[in-house]
Design an enzyme around this catalytic site. Structure first.
Site, short mmCIF file in Angstrom:
data_model
loop_
_atom_site.label_atom_id
_atom_site.label_comp_id
_atom_site.label_asym_id
_atom_site.label_seq_id
_atom_site.Cartn_x
_atom_site.Cartn_y
_atom_site.Cartn_z
N HIS A 139 -63.22 13.62 -41.52
CA HIS A 139 -62.69 14.81 -42.18
C HIS A 139 -61.27 14.49 -42.63
O HIS A 139 -60.58 13.67 -42.03
CB HIS A 139 -62.69 15.97 -41.17
N ASP A 217 -61.04 13.26 -32.82
CA ASP A 217 -61.07 14.53 -33.54
C ASP A 217 -62.23 15.33 -32.96
O ASP A 217 -63.39 15.09 -33.28
CB ASP A 217 -61.26 14.28 -35.04
N GLN A 220 -65.51 19.37 -34.08
CA GLN A 220 -66.93 19.71 -34.06
C GLN A 220 -67.62 19.33 -32.75
O GLN A 220 -68.70 19.83 -32.46
CB GLN A 220 -67.66 19.02 -35.22
N CYS A 385 -64.26 18.81 -47.15
CA CYS A 385 -63.04 18.07 -46.77
C CYS A 385 -63.38 16.70 -46.19
O CYS A 385 -62.74 16.22 -45.26
CB CYS A 385 -62.20 18.87 -45.77
#
Length: 471
Positions: A139, A217, A220, A385
């Site tokens: 992303h 990250d 999600q 994105c």
């Protein structure tokens, strides 16, 4: 197709899926019974299949915010009773958030705005001259901060192309880390496009063997599966409240303290300093070092409550809930001639409840607008994105994403499958046009929700329709 016929068709889909039982909400979310108008004049309960963008608040989170609002006051250094209470609630929330990602005893949790904020903060504390390695599957929130931080801190960033398989991508990662010394490898815990991921334990082992740290990250991953810093041995994880059923403007960066204690303060301002004089500034260590200004106390408390609610679920319940819904969705979409489900790697395993598909020959924005206007379904369309990844998937023009969560039912999934079958068989019942780069219903008569703040939109619409009605 009428609403009654569509419901009967949804029932038929569910009935034929004998190996897939009905899936009920795992936790109650605010707005689960909200109805939306359709272009045929009927109302449907909104089928929210856009959790990957922003998840609804848990009812327990909303109740918690209501509970603490009367106690809200400034935090840290306040002598007043409510300041003391708010400070205690804020710091307790910090501990809860750290505990939810199974932080190590010497890790630090910094309250941020969201994952993007967290990763930009981390990019600013990587030691000067350190190399950062990132994959092109990411992303933009886990791509752009590293690319743009180099000029400020003298760091360099390498964007490593993914390979055709997980195994080959891991080999490429290992080869690159052997070629040059890196300070940090930053990687998605789960793709916001397909829900897939590289095996984090292997990524961490490869990076650590080469002397590099690992940032995850978790935007999600954390809301869909949970995450453990201790078990994975990753060095940092970033995630967002608005994706973790607490859309009150808070996120978190949790991980090793040393870089955060000594790195460039994220914001210059009150609360981040120990002493200020005209000729020098002495900064606080983390977390205060990176939390200048008045913090988002209510957002932190809301995120902590969401963490508590998710953490209290029976072991494996969250994964099982999403696996059932995602499996139902994959089976339904794969059975439709004219729909293609995207996948990054054929050998990936255990994807989260995020799925992207295309309808070749049909604009993704038009399909998404049709699903909303004629079936009351909310999905996401575009490039999410993640432009490099969409190009890799052959969908540079855009795709459609459906994502599920704790409040999703099998009815919402079945409704999407039926709606797409109807679209391909019969086409849209309404006419659509592009307005301000988005697809919209021509002469849309659906009423706006009666809520303060939308009055001007209704007035604008009435004014715009006036001359046409006179004609």
């Amino acid at each position: 197709m009428t609403v009654t016929a569509e419901r009967e068709s949804c029932a038929e889909v569910a009935a034929t899926a004998t190996t897939l039982p009905h899936v009920s909400p795992l936790l109650r979310v605010v707005g689960a019974d909200t109805t939306v108008p359709l272009v045929d004049g009927t109302q449907r309960v909104y089928a929210n299949l856009d959790y990957a963008a922003s998840a609804p608040a848990l009812e327990a989170v909303a109740a918690r915010v209501t509970e603490v609002l009367p106690l809200y006051a400034s935090v840290h250094r306040g002598a007043g009773y409510l300041s003391q209470v708010s400070t205690a609630l804020y710091e307790s929330a910090r501990q809860t958030i750290a505990r939810f990602v199974d932080a190590r005893p010497d890790d630090v949790a910094i309250i941020t705005r969201n994952t993007t904020d967290s990763l930009n903060l981390l990019a600013g504390v990587v030691p000067a001259g350190g190399r950062v390695l990132v994959l092109d599957v990411e992303h933009h929130a886990n791509l752009l901060p590293w690319v743009h931080s180099g000029g400020r801190h003298g760091n360099t960033t390498t964007i490593l192309p993914i390979e055709k398989t997980v195994a080959a991508t891991l080999d490429s990662l290992r080869d690159e880390l052997a070629r040059l010394p890196y300070a940090l490898v930053t990687v998605t815990g789960a793709s916001n496009v397909t829900g897939e991921s590289l095996p984090l334990d292997e990524v961490v082992a490869i990076a650590h063997a080469a002397g590099a740290r690992v940032a995850v990250d978790g935007a999600q991953l954390v809301p869909h599966r949970g995450f453990s810093l201790t078990a994975t041995d990753a060095d940092y994880v970033a995630f967002s409240g608005h994706k973790t059923y607490a859309p009150f403007g808070a996120g978190a960066l949790v991980g090793r303290r040393d870089w955060l204690d000594t790195g460039t303060p994220y914001l210059a301002g009150g609360g981040a300093v120990r002493d200020v004089r005209s000729d020098r500034t002495i900064w606080q260590p983390a977390p205060a070092r990176h939390e200048a200004g008045s913090p988002n106390v209510l957002g932190a408390i809301a995120l902590a409550e969401a963490c508590d609610q998710l953490g209290a679920l029976p072991a494996g319940a969250l994964a099982a809930h999403e696996e059932a819904l995602r499996g139902r969705l994959v089976d339904g979409l794969s059975a439709i001639d004219g729909v293609e489900v995207a996948r990054i790697w054929p050998d990936s395993a255990d994807p989260v409840g995020v799925l992207t598909f295309t309808v070749p020959g049909h604009d993704s924005g038009l399909v998404a607008a049709y699903l909303a206007a004629e079936h009351g379904i909310g999905v996401r369309d575009g490039r999410f994105c993640a432009h490099p990844l969409l190009a890799h998937l052959g969908a540079s023009g855009g795709a459609i994403r459906a994502s599920v969560g704790v409040g999703t039912t099998s009815e919402a999934v079945d409704r999407l499958v039926v709606a797409l079958r109807t679209y391909l068989a019969d086409g849209p019942a309404s006419q659509y046009e592009i307005v301000d780069a988005c697809w919209a219903v021509v002469d849309d008569t659906r009423p706006l929700v009666e809520v303060h703040g939308l009055d001007h939109l209704a007035a604008t619409a009435a004014a715009a329709c006036g001359p046409a009605l006179d004609d």
